[in-house]
Design a protein around this motif. Structure first.
Motif, mmCIF file in Angstrom:
data_model
loop_
_atom_site.group_PDB
_atom_site.id
_atom_site.type_symbol
_atom_site.label_atom_id
_atom_site.label_comp_id
_atom_site.label_asym_id
_atom_site.label_seq_id
_atom_site.Cartn_x
_atom_site.Cartn_y
_atom_site.Cartn_z
ATOM 1 N N LEU A 102 -11.446 10.614 -10.698
ATOM 2 C CA LEU A 102 -11.656 9.247 -11.171
ATOM 3 C C LEU A 102 -11.392 9.162 -12.682
ATOM 4 C CD1 LEU A 102 -12.773 6.328 -11.026
ATOM 5 C CD2 LEU A 102 -15.071 7.272 -11.131
ATOM 6 N N GLY A 103 -11.933 10.144 -13.421
ATOM 7 C CA GLY A 103 -11.760 10.160 -14.883
ATOM 8 C C GLY A 103 -10.289 10.241 -15.253
ATOM 9 N N GLU A 104 -9.543 11.106 -14.539
ATOM 10 C CA GLU A 104 -8.122 11.280 -14.847
ATOM 11 C C GLU A 104 -7.347 9.988 -14.543
ATOM 12 O OE1 GLU A 104 -6.664 13.416 -16.506
ATOM 13 O OE2 GLU A 104 -4.541 13.181 -16.030
ATOM 14 N N ILE A 105 -7.698 9.338 -13.426
ATOM 15 C CA ILE A 105 -7.019 8.074 -13.071
ATOM 16 C C ILE A 105 -7.236 7.053 -14.179
ATOM 17 C CG2 ILE A 105 -7.091 6.096 -11.491
ATOM 18 C CD1 ILE A 105 -7.667 8.048 -9.220
ATOM 19 N N THR A 150 0.801 -1.228 0.000
ATOM 20 C CA THR A 150 0.000 0.000 0.000
ATOM 21 C C THR A 150 0.833 1.277 0.000
ATOM 22 O OG1 THR A 150 -0.167 -0.219 2.376
ATOM 23 C CG2 THR A 150 -2.064 -0.907 1.133
ATOM 24 N N THR A 151 0.293 2.294 -0.680
ATOM 25 C CA THR A 151 0.848 3.639 -0.674
ATOM 26 C C THR A 151 -0.363 4.529 -0.399
ATOM 27 O OG1 THR A 151 2.053 2.882 -2.615
ATOM 28 C CG2 THR A 151 2.337 5.190 -2.025
ATOM 29 N N ALA A 152 -0.139 5.687 0.240
ATOM 30 C CA ALA A 152 -1.281 6.547 0.527
ATOM 31 C C ALA A 152 -0.932 8.002 0.320
ATOM 32 C CB ALA A 152 -1.749 6.315 1.962
ATOM 33 N N THR A 153 -1.918 8.772 -0.083
ATOM 34 C CA THR A 153 -1.729 10.203 -0.229
ATOM 35 C C THR A 153 -3.066 10.905 0.006
ATOM 36 O OG1 THR A 153 -1.162 11.976 -1.773
ATOM 37 C CG2 THR A 153 -2.053 10.003 -2.753
ATOM 38 N N ALA A 164 -1.470 11.683 -6.329
ATOM 39 C CA ALA A 164 -1.994 10.382 -6.772
ATOM 40 C C ALA A 164 -1.694 10.191 -8.261
ATOM 41 C CB ALA A 164 -3.494 10.308 -6.517
ATOM 42 N N PHE A 165 -1.916 11.260 -9.065
ATOM 43 C CA PHE A 165 -1.666 11.144 -10.512
ATOM 44 C C PHE A 165 -0.202 10.819 -10.769
ATOM 45 C CE2 PHE A 165 -5.210 14.515 -11.010
ATOM 46 C CZ PHE A 165 -6.172 13.529 -10.866
#
Ligand SMILES: Nc1ncnc2c1ncn2[C@@H]1O[C@H](COP(=O)(O)OP(=O)(O)OP(=O)(O)O)[C@@H](O)[C@H]1O
Ligand SMILES: [Mg+2]
Length: 474
Positions: free
Chosen positions: A89-92, A53-56, A62-63
């Motif tokens: 969400l769209g960008e991810i 896991t990684t978190a931000t 995130a991007f």
């Protein structure tokens, strides 16, 4: 943030085994949640399940993480401050179509969950939620991902017309090899696998065994080249108690241990002559006599053998028994060296990069020039050498792209020809070498141009001027 999530200390502190797909590839989860407490709790819950896991708390970060690392699943809070959840969400999805996104929505906002599912989210959880709910959700997504990957692999294999483990290659030479493997798998005859070092002889032997009807029985590799000569006989045939000094117990030989399965005699060309006759007798009689025993024991094994030596020549020289050679050579297949199927280099490079990206969680790619150099090289150590080369480049490289300058000089300096027919050695223009040096240094230093100029031994004005020139040319 009002997620009714248990405090992090309540999460089991002992992480389970890492969650993996395709054997040993870890599953990577990115938690994108603004609230630090909830973020940490989610991170710990996922880690306890075996996710890496990684978190931000920031969409921007995130991007950039998604762009630079291998992420399989994102747990996304739709209420990130300063960012529209659906846009994030769209960008991810734009950055990585295959990523599974689980969205976290506020209480009573089922509508936004529906919108998120329409925009490509795979599941959702509504705040407040408990850790058990999250755990079940993450387990469900992991199971779904495993299935998806297995399915994709199956489709790839069907498309490429083969399904022989991890063997990579789509050239006509490899297609021929797959056909022979397919036939060999369903026959019980010995197979002699020929090929230079590193061409994949052991892989092929395993493919024959695991594609055949005895795949559930043992596959026992025996390296005839590394066994101590005085012990080979007892290793292969076993011994009784007291057969020789140190034989304090009776021991089964490898031919008996493989009962019903396959014995893979690797480097068969290295087997001493006296053992060649004993092996021949065992294969003909289908029975063995353990060292020190007077009794014969029946065996039921399939024999596969491999060598990178010219066995016919060895027979001519009297160092390999002709009768054993005929016995082993009922079916034979030759794996082509990599230089005879250069079109496979790209596929192999991509496979190894993908494997390394997944294992390290960082994405890697190769530049066109570097791929050209890799394709042109003559690969005396074949696929093993290529695999090691990519592994080393990934381990040493700070940037995501492997350039020609990152390759060992033995490869870039080689005068291998791109096509067999082309007589000219590869010559690189000085200007191109300079450009590779400058661009490569900047990438290695993560964009630090001043440091690059310093290490390259040129002034920063020169470096900026050169970069401008490159821009105007490209
Ligand atoms: N076609 C292939 N696709 C993917 N990986 C391959 C392929 N061929 C070889 N490899 C990889 O190269 C390495 C060497 O393969 P393997 O041990 O089967 O070769 P070998 O011919 O038995 O070599 P040697 O003669 O040195 O024992 C392994 O790590 C294997 O995974
Ligand atoms: Mg081998």
């Amino acid at each position: 943030m009002n997620a009714a999530i248990a405090p992090p200390t309540l999460v089991s502190p002992t992480p389970s085994q890492p969650l993996t797909i395709e054997g040993a590839v870890p599953l990577n989860l990115l938690v994108v949640v603004d609230d630090r407490f909830v973020r940490e709790a989610c991170k710990e819950a996922a880690a306890a399940l075996g996710y890496c896991t990684t978190a931000t708390g920031s969409a921007e970060q995130a991007f950039s993480l998604i762009d630079s690392q291998t992420i399989d699943v994102v747990l996304l809070d739709l209420n990130l401050p300063g960012a529209g959840g659906l846009e994030v969400l769209g960008e991810i999805k734009r950055l990585q179509r295959d990523i599974e996104v689980i969205v976290m929505t506020g209480n009573g906002t089922v509508q936004s969950a529906v919108q998120a599912m329409k925009a490509g989210a795979c599941d959702f959880v509504t705040k407040p939620f408990g850790l058990n709910e999250l755990k079940l959700l993450l387990e469900r997504v992991a199971a779904h991902l495993k299935l998806k990957v297995a399915n994709r692999r199956l489709c790839d294999e069907m498309r490429s017309g083969q399904s022989f483990g991890n063997i990579v290659g789509r050239t006509p030479e490899m297609d021929r090899l797959y056909r022979i493997i397919g036939k060999a798998a369903h026959s019980a005859h010995p197979v002699l696998i020929l090929g230079e070092s590193g061409t994949g002889k052991e892989m092929v032997a395993r493919a024959i065994h695991y594609s055949g009807p005895c795949r559930d029985k043992p596959f026992v590799p025996v390296d005839c080249g590394s066994l101590v000569p005085t012990l080979i006989e007892s290793e292969l045939f076993g011994h009784v108690k007291g057969a020789f000094t140190g034989a304090s117990h009776a021991k089964d030989g490898l031919l008996a241990l493989a009962e019903g399965g396959t014995v893979f005699l690797d480097e068969i060309g290295e087997l001493p002559l006296d053992l060649q006759s004993k092996l021949l007798r065992a294969l003909q009689e289908k029975e063995i006599r353990p060292v020190g025993s007077t009794k014969q024991i029946p065996i039921n094994v399939r024999i596969l053998a491999a060598t990178n030596r010219d066995l016919e020549h060895a027979v001519g020289q009297g160092v390999f028994r002709r009768d054993l050679y005929f016995r082993l050579n009922v079916l034979s297949l030759r794996i082509p060296p990599l230089r005879e199927r250069r079109q496979d280099v790209r596929l192999l490079v991509n496979t190894f990069l993908e494997r390394h990206s997944r294992a390290s969680g960082r994405k890697f790619d190769v530049s066109d020039d570097a791929l050209k150099a890799l394709t042109a090289y003559h690969w005396p150590g074949n696929v093993r050498e290529l695999e090691n080369c990519i592994e080393r480049c990934c381990a040493m490289n700070s940037g995501p792209v492997i350039h020609t300058t990152d390759l060992p000089t033995s490869i870039t300096g080689a005068t291998a020809r791109v096509s067999e027919g082309s007589p000219e050695p590869r010559i690189t223009r000085i200007a191109d070498l300079e450009k590779q040096g400058i661009v490569g240094a900047i990438e290695k230093l993560s964009g630090d141009k001043l440091m690059a100029a310093k290490l390259l031994g040129i002034g920063k004005t020169t470096l900026y001027r050169k970069l401008k020139e490159y821009e105007s040319i490209s």
